[in-house]
Structure formats: structure tokens, C-alpha cells
Scaffold this active site. Structure first.
Site, short mmCIF file in Angstrom:
data_model
loop_
_atom_site.label_atom_id
_atom_site.label_comp_id
_atom_site.label_asym_id
_atom_site.label_seq_id
_atom_site.Cartn_x
_atom_site.Cartn_y
_atom_site.Cartn_z
N HIS A 1 7.39 50.66 7.39
CA HIS A 1 7.83 51.96 6.87
C HIS A 1 8.92 52.53 7.78
O HIS A 1 8.90 52.29 8.99
CB HIS A 1 6.63 52.90 6.81
CG HIS A 1 6.85 54.11 5.99
ND1 HIS A 1 7.42 55.27 6.52
CD2 HIS A 1 6.59 54.38 4.70
CE1 HIS A 1 7.48 56.18 5.57
NE2 HIS A 1 6.99 55.68 4.45
N TYR B 1 7.55 65.44 -0.19
CA TYR B 1 7.49 66.25 1.03
C TYR B 1 6.71 67.52 0.72
O TYR B 1 6.85 68.11 -0.36
CB TYR B 1 8.89 66.60 1.51
CG TYR B 1 9.69 65.40 1.98
CD1 TYR B 1 9.33 64.71 3.14
CD2 TYR B 1 10.80 64.96 1.28
CE1 TYR B 1 10.06 63.61 3.58
CE2 TYR B 1 11.55 63.86 1.71
CZ TYR B 1 11.16 63.19 2.87
OH TYR B 1 11.89 62.11 3.30
N PHE C 1 11.58 60.01 -0.74
CA PHE C 1 12.37 60.05 0.50
C PHE C 1 13.53 61.05 0.46
O PHE C 1 14.23 61.22 1.45
CB PHE C 1 12.90 58.66 0.86
CG PHE C 1 11.83 57.66 1.19
CD1 PHE C 1 11.22 57.68 2.45
CD2 PHE C 1 11.40 56.73 0.26
CE1 PHE C 1 10.21 56.79 2.76
CE2 PHE C 1 10.39 55.83 0.57
CZ PHE C 1 9.79 55.85 1.82
N ASP D 1 4.03 60.32 -1.49
CA ASP D 1 4.01 61.57 -2.25
C ASP D 1 5.15 62.46 -1.78
O ASP D 1 5.80 62.16 -0.77
CB ASP D 1 2.65 62.27 -2.16
CG ASP D 1 2.22 62.65 -0.75
OD1 ASP D 1 2.89 62.23 0.21
OD2 ASP D 1 1.21 63.36 -0.62
#
Length: 223
Positions: free
Chosen positions: A188, A67, A78, A65
Site C-alpha cells: 500500500h 477519507y 485516493f 473507504d
């Protein structure tokens, strides 16, 4: 809520956006933005699509989701706005990029619009979030919509590179048709995962470009 989607995606997703759940989703998002501080700004919710048409989509990078800090999110997974300090996960992405492509890339911004314009769909599973509350809009059925987007790309396109970073993204991409697409999986890029040796050395960026070139598509200029 005004559906701010370019014609390319409006056409491809026409059946999906006419389903009852999507109308409920848009009303729920409206309520959230009315009653709480939410990100990204409402007009940027569909930025991932509006910066990367369906026809031009060559790579899909799936995030969770946006920031959740003030002024950070710009609607691309990102990615952050130009004036924002580069977050730790994105710093690790840039570090891997340097190692993978044997470069000395010193980014001054974490804004990834330059990737999106080349055909990288930077797709979050949820397209909105409440301030300081990660994953707070998961219950709004964003996941149903973004699952449908991934399925549509898998079904209707060929030779797309899907980058699935971490278990969440890997589950999200479980139904991608791997016979006609390249699916790259790793840990990740978050510090916790990266420090456990699950991120660095995945060489996803060079693998993506080799695959695109092999299939007569323009490579991505990641730097």
C-alpha cells in the site's frame, strides 16, 4: 436514496441494484447520512462511476473507504477535493509516479478526476464513511456491491489493468480473471507500508500504459 448513476453503469448493474440487499443498503446509507455527518457528500457517493463509464474503464484502482475528514472525500479512491492538502498516501503515489515515468511532476491538487475521465475507475470498497471513523460503513454491505462491480468488469471486459495495493485490495481482487486482464500488486502507498519498502519501485503506471498500448488502447496520461 436517489440512485445517482449514469446510464452506462445503470445498465451493466441493473440486476445487482434490483437485489434485496441493495435496497437495504440504500436505506441504511440514507439513515447514516440522516443521523451522522458522513462523507463524501451524498450526491458524490457514486462519483467513481459517474466520472468513468463502464465502456471507458481501462484501469481499476481499489481503495478501502473514503477519507473521513471534513471536506476531503470526493467519491474517488485516493482522491481529495482541490483545496485539500495532499494526503500522505497520495503523496507517495505521486512520488512513485515521478520515479516510474522519470518526470518532475509537481501536483498542486490531489483531485484525481483527470485520471477518472481517461478511464481509471477509482473504486473504494465502501463508498461512504462516518466522520473521523475509518471503515465505519463496512457493515452496510457496500462490499457486496463493489465485489459485484469488480466481478462484472472481470467477466464482461477484456484487457483491463487492476492495481491492487496492499493486502486488503489484493483480497478484494482475488477473483479477477488474470488470463484476460493485467493484475498489478504491491504494498500500500501509506507511509507505514512505503517505508518498509513495499511500495516504491513497483512501476505500476508505466506497466499499465505498456499493456494498454499493446492491446490497442489509449494510454493514461498520469501526469
Amino acid at each position: 436514496m436517489n440512485l445517482n448513476l449514469i446510464p452506462s453503469w445503470q445498465s451493466v448493474l441493473s440486476d445487482e441494484i434490483q437485489k434485496p440487499y441493495f435496497d437495504e443498503l440504500m436505506k441504511a446509507v440514507d439513515e447514516e447520512y440522516k443521523n451522522h455527518i458522513c462523507f463524501p457528500p451524498k450526491e458524490l457517493i457514486f462519483s467513481a462511476f459517474n466520472n468513468c463509464s463502464f465502456e471507458n474503464t481501462k484501469v481499476v484502482i481499489i481503495g478501502q473507504d473514503p477519507y473521513h475528514g471534513a471536506g476531503e472525500a470526493n467519491g474517488l479512491s485516493f482522491s481529495v477535493n482541490d483545496s485539500v492538502k495532499i494526503p500522505p498516501s497520495l503523496r507517495n503515489i505521486f512520488r512513485e509516479l515521478n520515479d516510474d515515468l522519470d518526470s518532475i511532476f509537481m501536483p498542486t491538487t490531489g483531485n484525481l478526476e483527470r485520471w477518472a475521465k481517461q478511464g481509471v475507475l477509482l473504486l473504494n470498497a465502501s463508498l461512504s464513511v462516518k466522520i473521523d471513523t475509518p471503515n465505519s460503513h463496512k457493515h452496510l454491505k457496500w462490499g457486496t456491491f463493489t465485489d459485484a462491480v469488480i466481478q462484472k468488469i472481470s467477466d464482461e471486459k477484456e484487457n483491463v489493468v487492476f492495481m491492487l495495493w496492499g493486502s486488503f485490495a489484493q483480497k478484494k481482487g482475488a477473483k479477477i480473471e488474470r488470463e484476460k486482464h493485467l493484475v498489478l500488486e504491491s504494498g500500500h502507498p501509506s507511509p507505514m507500508s512505503a517505508n518498509q519498502g513495499k511500495w516504491f519501485g513497483n512501476k505500476h503506471f508505466s506497466q499499465a500504459n505498456l499493456y494498454l498500448i499493446k492491446n490497442n488502447l489509449d494510454k493514461i496520461n498520469w501526469l
